[in-house]
Design a protein around this motif. Structure first.
Motif, mmCIF file in Angstrom:
data_model
loop_
_atom_site.group_PDB
_atom_site.id
_atom_site.type_symbol
_atom_site.label_atom_id
_atom_site.label_comp_id
_atom_site.label_asym_id
_atom_site.label_seq_id
_atom_site.Cartn_x
_atom_site.Cartn_y
_atom_site.Cartn_z
ATOM 1 N N SER A 1 -4.132 10.433 -4.663
ATOM 2 C CA SER A 1 -3.639 9.600 -5.761
ATOM 3 C C SER A 1 -2.397 10.190 -6.425
ATOM 4 O O SER A 1 -1.691 9.491 -7.146
ATOM 5 N N SER B 1 -2.909 5.718 3.313
ATOM 6 C CA SER B 1 -4.212 5.035 3.350
ATOM 7 C C SER B 1 -5.329 6.038 3.110
ATOM 8 O O SER B 1 -6.463 5.836 3.527
ATOM 9 N N SER B 2 -4.976 7.125 2.433
ATOM 10 C CA SER B 2 -5.939 8.201 2.177
ATOM 11 C C SER B 2 -6.480 8.088 0.766
ATOM 12 O O SER B 2 -6.205 7.124 0.047
ATOM 13 N N GLY B 3 -7.215 9.100 0.332
ATOM 14 C CA GLY B 3 -7.713 9.147 -1.036
ATOM 15 C C GLY B 3 -6.773 9.873 -1.975
ATOM 16 O O GLY B 3 -7.112 10.113 -3.139
ATOM 17 N N ARG C 1 -6.562 0.355 -0.291
ATOM 18 C CA ARG C 1 -7.027 1.724 -0.523
ATOM 19 C C ARG C 1 -5.937 2.597 -1.133
ATOM 20 O O ARG C 1 -6.209 3.724 -1.549
ATOM 21 N N SER C 2 -4.717 2.082 -1.183
ATOM 22 C CA SER C 2 -3.595 2.871 -1.704
ATOM 23 C C SER C 2 -3.615 2.828 -3.223
ATOM 24 O O SER C 2 -3.385 1.780 -3.835
ATOM 25 N N TYR C 3 -3.904 3.975 -3.838
ATOM 26 C CA TYR C 3 -3.989 4.067 -5.296
ATOM 27 C C TYR C 3 -3.249 5.333 -5.705
ATOM 28 O O TYR C 3 -3.710 6.447 -5.456
ATOM 29 N N SER D 1 -0.830 -2.528 -2.790
ATOM 30 C CA SER D 1 -1.564 -1.346 -3.234
ATOM 31 C C SER D 1 -2.469 -1.690 -4.420
ATOM 32 O O SER D 1 -2.147 -2.556 -5.232
#
Length: 369
Positions: free
Chosen positions: A280, A276-278, A300-302, A324
């Motif tokens: 990628s 669930s962080s930034g 937020r999952s990318y 996601s």
């Protein structure tokens, strides 16, 4: 007659003034001598980049040399073995240079940057005296055969923003003093023979945005203090011998977007925070991670890359992966996963290779459940 004498005297005076002006604007003889001693320790047989190193003024068209406009002291040495400059295009080849970096370079007291990169054949050690250059901001020695250690007192270079010694044969440990480089933004020591632990207080490098340490023999734990480096965007510790758990605090870093920890000896569970962080680009493959894949994916999952292959993960593939925002490449192979592969994105565009060598996964693109 007097007029002729006056004209001759005036002309002589003008020539003297021009000569003095030229000498004032030239680089100091000490800088010129240091550069020539530096050149003498190197051999570049193909391009002739040192052919321009002639004349009294090393600030005037000496290839790769730049001077401060006010002081005329040498400020930059920029010699790259891979370049688009005419001298390379005309020769239709990249550079090759042998020899070593002479300690004479340390006599260039106003030096701000040293780039001696991608020459493939330069060997020897990094001169220890390099740490006495108080104005040094950039050290870029990538792509040579430099051996020995990173100078133990590298931390004296308080203005240093770039330290790049990747693709060499450097050994020894990461000096503890490196944590004094509070202006450092780019650290690249990839593909060397560096061993030992990452300094525990590495979090003091508050300006660091890229930390690339892959392809070494670094051992020990991932220091939790790394997560206090607010600006860190790229962290690559892959292909080392790092052990222990992944700190959960890495998933709470503000701008971390690339986290490569593959091919180490990491153990324990995967922190929920990573999903669930930034981040990628997340590669945790080829470790000894255990437990379940956290059911913690969301909008937020990318992930452009999510590689969890070659671990000891068990249980089912969490259905929340389908929620996601985006997952490009996903690899869950070589684990102990079981149960049906979820339907929908991203699973509808993945190959069977993403799921092979698990205990009992089933469903498209594998055999039906």
């Amino acid at each position: 007659m007097c007029g002729v004498r006056f004209i001759k005297a005036a002309a002589a005076l003008l020539l003297l003034l021009l000569s003095l002006s030229s000498s004032v604007r030239s680089c100091p003889p000490s800088d010129r001598a240091a550069l020539l001693a530096f050149k003498a320790a190197l051999k570049e047989p193909y391009l002739g980049i040192f052919n321009s190193w002639t004349g009294a003024d090393c600030c005037n068209k000496w290839y790769g040399v730049s001077c401060d406009q006010e002081t005329r002291r040498v400020a930059d040495i920029n010699l790259r073995g891979e370049s688009e400059e005419p001298i390379f295009e005309k020769a239709h080849r990249t550079g090759y240079m042998t020899g070593y970096i002479s300690p004479a370079i340390c006599k260039l007291e106003r030096l701000s940057s040293i780039t001696i990169a991608d020459w493939k054949g330069i060997s020897g050690e990094i001169p220890g005296c390099i740490t006495t250059l108080p104005f040094l901001r950039i050290i870029d020695l990538i792509g040579n055969r430099i051996s020995g250690r990173i100078p133990s007192d590298i931390g004296r270079l308080h203005r240093l923003t770039v330290l790049n010694v990747a693709d060499n044969a450097i050994s020894g440990t990461i000096p503890g003093s490196i944590t004094n480089l509070t202006s450092l933004m780019h650290l690249d020591v990839r593909n060397n023979q560096i061993s030992g632990p990452i300094p525990r207080n590495v979090g003091r490098l508050r300006m660091l945005s890229r930390a690339l340490l892959s392809g070494n023999r670094i051992s020990g734990l991932i220091p939790g203090s790394i997560s206090s480096i607010y600006r860190l965007a790229d962290l690559d510790l892959s292909r080392n011998e790092i052990s222990g758990p992944i700190p959960a605090s890495l998933g709470k870093m503000a701008v971390l977007s690339t986290l490569n920890l593959d091919m180490n000896k990491l153990s324990g569970p995967i922190p929920v925070s990573l999903f669930s962080s930034g981040i990628s680009d997340l590669n945790l493959s080829r470790n000894s991670l255990e437990g379940y894949i956290p059911n913690a994916f969301g909008v937020r999952s990318y992930f452009t890359v999510l590689d969890l292959s070659y671990n000891k993960l068990k249980g089912v593939i969490p259905k929340s992966i389908s929620s996601s925002a985006y997952i490009g490449h996903l690899d869950l192979s070589h684990n102990h996963l079981c149960g049906p592969i979820p339907l929908g994105s991203p699973f509808d565009h993945l190959e069977a290779s993403s799921f092979l060598y698990n205990d009992c996964l089933c469903g498209k693109p594998l055999k039906p459940c």
